[in-house]
Scaffold this motif. Structure first.
Motif, PDB file in Angstrom:
ATOM      1  N   ALA A 268       0.832  -1.201   0.000  1.00  0.00           N
ATOM      2  CA  ALA A 268       0.000   0.000   0.000  1.00  0.00           C
ATOM      3  C   ALA A 268       0.869   1.254   0.000  1.00  0.00           C
ATOM      4  O   ALA A 268       0.597   2.213  -0.747  1.00  0.00           O
ATOM      5  CB  ALA A 268      -0.930  -0.006   1.214  1.00  0.00           C
ATOM      6  N   PHE A 269       1.922   1.258   0.810  1.00  0.00           N
ATOM      7  CA  PHE A 269       2.795   2.429   0.860  1.00  0.00           C
ATOM      8  C   PHE A 269       3.499   2.656  -0.478  1.00  0.00           C
ATOM      9  O   PHE A 269       3.632   3.799  -0.929  1.00  0.00           O
ATOM     10  CB  PHE A 269       3.828   2.291   1.973  1.00  0.00           C
ATOM     11  CG  PHE A 269       4.721   3.491   2.084  1.00  0.00           C
ATOM     12  CD1 PHE A 269       4.272   4.637   2.723  1.00  0.00           C
ATOM     13  CD2 PHE A 269       5.996   3.490   1.525  1.00  0.00           C
ATOM     14  CE1 PHE A 269       5.087   5.760   2.810  1.00  0.00           C
ATOM     15  CE2 PHE A 269       6.807   4.606   1.604  1.00  0.00           C
ATOM     16  CZ  PHE A 269       6.353   5.744   2.256  1.00  0.00           C
ATOM     17  N   ALA A 270       3.929   1.577  -1.114  1.00  0.00           N
ATOM     18  CA  ALA A 270       4.590   1.714  -2.415  1.00  0.00           C
ATOM     19  C   ALA A 270       3.654   2.364  -3.430  1.00  0.00           C
ATOM     20  O   ALA A 270       4.068   3.217  -4.222  1.00  0.00           O
ATOM     21  CB  ALA A 270       5.051   0.341  -2.911  1.00  0.00           C
ATOM     22  N   ASN A 271       2.384   1.990  -3.383  1.00  0.00           N
ATOM     23  CA  ASN A 271       1.398   2.580  -4.298  1.00  0.00           C
ATOM     24  C   ASN A 271       1.161   4.054  -3.974  1.00  0.00           C
ATOM     25  O   ASN A 271       1.061   4.902  -4.864  1.00  0.00           O
ATOM     26  CB  ASN A 271       0.085   1.814  -4.225  1.00  0.00           C
ATOM     27  CG  ASN A 271       0.185   0.417  -4.814  1.00  0.00           C
ATOM     28  OD1 ASN A 271       1.043   0.155  -5.668  1.00  0.00           O
ATOM     29  ND2 ASN A 271      -0.668  -0.486  -4.372  1.00  0.00           N
ATOM     30  N   VAL A 272       1.048   4.365  -2.676  1.00  0.00           N
ATOM     31  CA  VAL A 272       0.809   5.741  -2.248  1.00  0.00           C
ATOM     32  C   VAL A 272       2.009   6.631  -2.572  1.00  0.00           C
ATOM     33  O   VAL A 272       1.853   7.786  -2.995  1.00  0.00           O
ATOM     34  CB  VAL A 272       0.503   5.786  -0.730  1.00  0.00           C
ATOM     35  CG1 VAL A 272       0.626   7.207  -0.183  1.00  0.00           C
ATOM     36  CG2 VAL A 272      -0.891   5.244  -0.444  1.00  0.00           C
ATOM     37  N   ALA A 273       3.214   6.109  -2.370  1.00  0.00           N
ATOM     38  CA  ALA A 273       4.427   6.917  -2.501  1.00  0.00           C
ATOM     39  C   ALA A 273       4.901   7.104  -3.934  1.00  0.00           C
ATOM     40  O   ALA A 273       5.766   7.955  -4.198  1.00  0.00           O
ATOM     41  CB  ALA A 273       5.554   6.274  -1.683  1.00  0.00           C
ATOM     42  N   ARG A 274       4.353   6.335  -4.875  1.00  0.00           N
ATOM     43  CA  ARG A 274       4.819   6.398  -6.258  1.00  0.00           C
ATOM     44  C   ARG A 274       4.661   7.813  -6.830  1.00  0.00           C
ATOM     45  O   ARG A 274       3.582   8.396  -6.795  1.00  0.00           O
ATOM     46  CB  ARG A 274       4.049   5.388  -7.112  1.00  0.00           C
ATOM     47  CG  ARG A 274       4.586   5.257  -8.538  1.00  0.00           C
ATOM     48  CD  ARG A 274       3.899   4.139  -9.303  1.00  0.00           C
ATOM     49  NE  ARG A 274       4.242   2.829  -8.752  1.00  0.00           N
ATOM     50  CZ  ARG A 274       3.373   2.019  -8.175  1.00  0.00           C
ATOM     51  NH1 ARG A 274       2.110   2.363  -8.071  1.00  0.00           N
ATOM     52  NH2 ARG A 274       3.772   0.841  -7.707  1.00  0.00           N
ATOM     53  N   HIS A 275       5.763   8.376  -7.310  1.00  0.00           N
ATOM     54  CA  HIS A 275       5.821   9.705  -7.928  1.00  0.00           C
ATOM     55  C   HIS A 275       5.539  10.844  -6.941  1.00  0.00           C
ATOM     56  O   HIS A 275       5.268  11.976  -7.362  1.00  0.00           O
ATOM     57  CB  HIS A 275       4.854   9.818  -9.112  1.00  0.00           C
ATOM     58  CG  HIS A 275       5.013   8.738 -10.133  1.00  0.00           C
ATOM     59  ND1 HIS A 275       6.228   8.396 -10.673  1.00  0.00           N
ATOM     60  CD2 HIS A 275       4.089   7.902 -10.702  1.00  0.00           C
ATOM     61  CE1 HIS A 275       6.068   7.404 -11.541  1.00  0.00           C
ATOM     62  NE2 HIS A 275       4.791   7.080 -11.564  1.00  0.00           N
ATOM     63  N   LYS A 276       5.589  10.575  -5.632  1.00  0.00           N
ATOM     64  CA  LYS A 276       5.323  11.628  -4.648  1.00  0.00           C
ATOM     65  C   LYS A 276       6.625  12.294  -4.199  1.00  0.00           C
ATOM     66  O   LYS A 276       7.697  11.681  -4.168  1.00  0.00           O
ATOM     67  CB  LYS A 276       4.604  11.044  -3.428  1.00  0.00           C
ATOM     68  CG  LYS A 276       3.246  10.420  -3.735  1.00  0.00           C
ATOM     69  CD  LYS A 276       2.260  11.430  -4.273  1.00  0.00           C
ATOM     70  CE  LYS A 276       0.849  10.874  -4.327  1.00  0.00           C
ATOM     71  NZ  LYS A 276       0.713   9.683  -5.188  1.00  0.00           N
ATOM     72  N   ASP A 277       6.506  13.559  -3.835  1.00  0.00           N
ATOM     73  CA  ASP A 277       7.637  14.296  -3.268  1.00  0.00           C
ATOM     74  C   ASP A 277       7.725  14.088  -1.760  1.00  0.00           C
ATOM     75  O   ASP A 277       8.817  14.092  -1.185  1.00  0.00           O
ATOM     76  CB  ASP A 277       7.502  15.789  -3.564  1.00  0.00           C
ATOM     77  CG  ASP A 277       7.544  16.083  -5.054  1.00  0.00           C
ATOM     78  OD1 ASP A 277       8.600  15.836  -5.664  1.00  0.00           O
ATOM     79  OD2 ASP A 277       6.524  16.540  -5.602  1.00  0.00           O
ATOM     80  N   VAL A 278       6.579  13.953  -1.123  1.00  0.00           N
ATOM     81  CA  VAL A 278       6.529  13.759   0.324  1.00  0.00           C
ATOM     82  C   VAL A 278       5.265  12.976   0.675  1.00  0.00           C
ATOM     83  O   VAL A 278       4.226  13.124   0.017  1.00  0.00           O
ATOM     84  CB  VAL A 278       6.562  15.121   1.068  1.00  0.00           C
ATOM     85  CG1 VAL A 278       5.379  15.989   0.681  1.00  0.00           C
ATOM     86  CG2 VAL A 278       6.597  14.922   2.574  1.00  0.00           C
ATOM     87  N   VAL A 279       5.360  12.113   1.692  1.00  0.00           N
ATOM     88  CA  VAL A 279       4.218  11.323   2.135  1.00  0.00           C
ATOM     89  C   VAL A 279       4.012  11.543   3.631  1.00  0.00           C
ATOM     90  O   VAL A 279       4.944  11.405   4.431  1.00  0.00           O
ATOM     91  CB  VAL A 279       4.418   9.816   1.868  1.00  0.00           C
ATOM     92  CG1 VAL A 279       3.218   9.015   2.400  1.00  0.00           C
ATOM     93  CG2 VAL A 279       4.595   9.556   0.380  1.00  0.00           C
ATOM     94  N   VAL A 280       2.795  11.903   4.000  1.00  0.00           N
ATOM     95  CA  VAL A 280       2.407  12.033   5.403  1.00  0.00           C
ATOM     96  C   VAL A 280       1.835  10.698   5.860  1.00  0.00           C
ATOM     97  O   VAL A 280       0.903  10.170   5.250  1.00  0.00           O
ATOM     98  CB  VAL A 280       1.363  13.155   5.598  1.00  0.00           C
ATOM     99  CG1 VAL A 280       0.876  13.200   7.044  1.00  0.00           C
ATOM    100  CG2 VAL A 280       1.956  14.503   5.191  1.00  0.00           C
ATOM    101  N   ILE A 281       2.404  10.140   6.928  1.00  0.00           N
ATOM    102  CA  ILE A 281       1.976   8.845   7.460  1.00  0.00           C
ATOM    103  C   ILE A 281       1.370   9.088   8.834  1.00  0.00           C
ATOM    104  O   ILE A 281       2.060   9.536   9.746  1.00  0.00           O
ATOM    105  CB  ILE A 281       3.167   7.871   7.584  1.00  0.00           C
ATOM    106  CG1 ILE A 281       3.938   7.789   6.265  1.00  0.00           C
ATOM    107  CG2 ILE A 281       2.700   6.493   8.036  1.00  0.00           C
ATOM    108  CD1 ILE A 281       5.327   7.181   6.409  1.00  0.00           C
TER     109      ILE A 281
END
Length: 370
Positions: free
Chosen positions: A106-119
């Motif tokens: 799930a994280f890999a899908n969310v983080a794809r092409h992102k500059d920053v991820v809030v968890i």
């Protein structure tokens, strides 16, 4: 060949539940969007879920999706929702690897092409340990630094922050900084100075101190109805009224009038027609004087007022809820109600976003996670 971005990551934890993680998530997403092109969000483990498209997903993920317009799939933003009996089943038949795989995917899908991820975490560092997925473990799993939130004070938040820091450090997770939330205005300067000095001695940076905003902790009539399963008798169109004070109708109406403040909710048995009429009078008067006093009424004991009174209630437009429970139980449940920002609470969301931008050192945080 396109090179995938390696996003910055920040894991939001707290010293206990309901300290402001979702408020901070909303604010950080808005602040990051002013500085980055692509921002993602994930809540790996959720304890309060709703059903969306047949899936159990954490309600905070739904909130972020709607208010922030995040375009990831909900199943990726909320890979694990803790339903009733989840812990018991895990202890009897642990499937740790399967849960870890689900979070990573799930994280890999969310983080794809992102500059920053809030968890967003689920509470203090140890929450989830009973099924081997504590916040400290998940932060390490995702390779993220952590922000710890604690409520206003001096000694207590410092103690709790250091206790949580110990578990994160045991898992090899670095603390980006801490945020002190819900600080009373008359103590703001003192607490801000002392907490910063106290934590600096421990090598921990304070990224910000956020003031207490009563409206963010105040439920609406609609939330009370939804969370406690108390049904509307009349006035559903005014379900957005905010409750700032609870008054129990156990006194004479002329005495109760002296205690009415902005956003008061009157809780009284359905046969206290004198209290009902007093509340309606105040509600109607407030519209003529442009003030805002009565938020609504909760009638208890399952007692339905006389038809004449009901007709007056209907004509007044005042929100009235009907409960079968006694006054004490209803009052206690409303007092203990956990208030969460809802997808239609745009005013609260805007307030949360502005508070984070005004009181958190976003540039320092970005430097810490870069």
């Amino acid at each position: 060949m396109r090179i995938l971005k390696k996003p910055r990551k920040i894991f939001i934890a707290a010293t206990r539940q309901n300290e402001g993680k979702t408020t901070l998530s909303l604010g950080l997403i808005a602040a990051f969007r002013k500085r980055f092109d692509e921002v993602g969000f994930i809540k790996p483990i959720g304890q309060r879920y709703v059903i969306e498209d047949g899936l159990k997903v954490d309600e905070d993920s739904v909130l972020i999706e709607i208010l922030c317009g995040i375009k990831n799939r909900l199943r990726d933003m909320s890979p694990i929702a803790i339903e009733r009996g989840f812990t018991e089943k895990y202890i009897m038949h642990a499937k740790h690897n399967a849960l870890v795989h689900r979070i990573r995917k799930a994280f890999a899908n969310v983080a794809r092409h992102k500059d920053v991820v809030v968890i967003e975490g689920t509470g203090h560092a140890g929450v989830g340990s009973c099924f081997d997925l504590s916040n400290a473990y998940v932060a390490r799993l995702l390779g993220s630094k952590v922000i710890i939130i604690s409520s206003g004070g001096i000694g207590k938040p410092i103690d709790e922050i250091l206790l949580n820091t110990a578990l994160f450090e045991k898992h090899g997770v670095k603390i980006a900084g801490v945020i002190i939330n819900k600080v009373l205005s008359d103590k703001y300067d003192k607490i801000s100075e002392l907490v910063r000095k106290g934590l600096k001695r421990k090598g921990i940076d304070v990224l910000g101190v956020m003031p207490y905003q009563k409206v963010l902790s105040a439920p609406t009539i609609g939330e009370i109805s939804e969370e406690l399963n108390i049904h509307f008798m009349h006035g559903r169109e005014n379900a957005h009224n905010i409750v700032n004070k609870i008054l129990v109708g156990a006194m004479e109406p002329h005495e109760a009038w002296n205690y009415i403040e902005d956003g008061s909710l009157i809780i009284t048995p359905g046969d206290r027609e004198d209290m009902i009429l007093m509340a309606m009078g105040s509600y109607l008067l407030q519209h003529k004087t442009a003030s805002s006093k009565i938020a609504g009424i909760v009638l208890t004991g399952g007692i339905i007022p006389h038809p004449t009174i009901r007709n007056l209630i209907a004509r007044s437009g005042i929100p009235v809820l009907m409960s079968k429970d006694d006054t004490y139980k209803v009052t206690s449940e409303i007092h203990d109600l956990t208030v969460k920002i809802k997808p239609d609470d745009t005013n609260k969301a805007d307030m949360a976003i502005k508070m984070v931008e005004d009181h958190i050192d976003i540039d320092l945080l970005i430097k810490k996670i870069s």
